[in-house]
Design a protein around this motif. Sequence first.
Motif, short mmCIF file in Angstrom:
data_model
loop_
_atom_site.label_atom_id
_atom_site.label_comp_id
_atom_site.label_asym_id
_atom_site.label_seq_id
_atom_site.Cartn_x
_atom_site.Cartn_y
_atom_site.Cartn_z
N CYS A 1 -36.67 -24.44 -17.41
CA CYS A 1 -37.18 -23.68 -16.27
C CYS A 1 -38.59 -23.21 -16.63
O CYS A 1 -38.77 -22.49 -17.62
N PHE B 1 -28.79 -23.74 -10.05
CA PHE B 1 -29.81 -24.69 -10.49
C PHE B 1 -30.96 -24.73 -9.49
O PHE B 1 -32.13 -24.68 -9.87
N VAL C 1 -33.65 -22.98 -20.81
CA VAL C 1 -32.69 -22.00 -20.31
C VAL C 1 -31.66 -21.81 -21.42
O VAL C 1 -31.07 -22.77 -21.89
N PHE D 1 -31.56 -27.66 -20.58
CA PHE D 1 -31.95 -27.32 -19.23
C PHE D 1 -33.21 -26.48 -19.32
O PHE D 1 -33.30 -25.57 -20.15
N TRP E 1 -33.87 -24.65 -12.28
CA TRP E 1 -33.49 -25.24 -13.57
C TRP E 1 -33.45 -26.75 -13.38
O TRP E 1 -33.10 -27.25 -12.33
#
Length: 176
Positions: free
Chosen positions: A134, A70, A139, A132, A75
Motif C-alpha cells: 500500500c 483491499f 501491509v 501486500f 492494498w
Amino acid sequence: MNLYFRFIWLFLWRIGHCKKIGFIDSSRINYRVLPLDCDINLHLTNSRYPAFFDLARTYLIAEIGLMKPFIKNKWFPIVNAAEFTYIRDIKPFEKFTIETKIVGWDEKYFYIEHRILTDRGLHCIAHVRGVFMCRGKQVPIETLITAAGYTNDAPEMPAEVIKWKQFLQLKKQRNI
C-alpha cells in the motif's frame, strides 16, 4: 487476451456471488481450457498457469472476505516467488478446478498453494510467496490477518514449503 475477459467476469459476476470461507480454508474456482489457452502441443500452455493462479488468488481474497478492505485501503498483492510442479497436461476444452489456500506465513510473506484438478486427477501443484503493498510500503501480516477476522495461530507450514523457503534464502545469499 481472453484472461482479461475472465478477469472482468470474475469481478462483475463471480466475486459478487462467492461464498464466504475461513481464512485458511480452500477456495475452489472452475475454468475450461479454451483454444487460445493452448500451445502447439495442444494442451494448456505453461504460461497460462500463473495467469490462472492470479485469478484464483483474487477469488480467494474475495472468499475470505478481504476484497472490500483491499479496495478501500488500496492494498495490492505482489508475488515475490513461485514454484510449479507440472504432473500431467490439460487438454483443450477440458474443465479444471483450481484449489487455492493460504498454507502459512512468516514475519514478511504469505505462502499460498495452488492445485489444478480435473476428472483425471492432479495436474499441477504450485506455491507462491507474496506480500501486500500500500503506497509503496508493505501491509503488515497482522493487519491482513486481523482484517480477515482470523484469530487462531498460523497453520503448520508444509515441509515442501519450508524447504522451498530455505532454497530461496540460499539463492539470495549466493547472489548478493
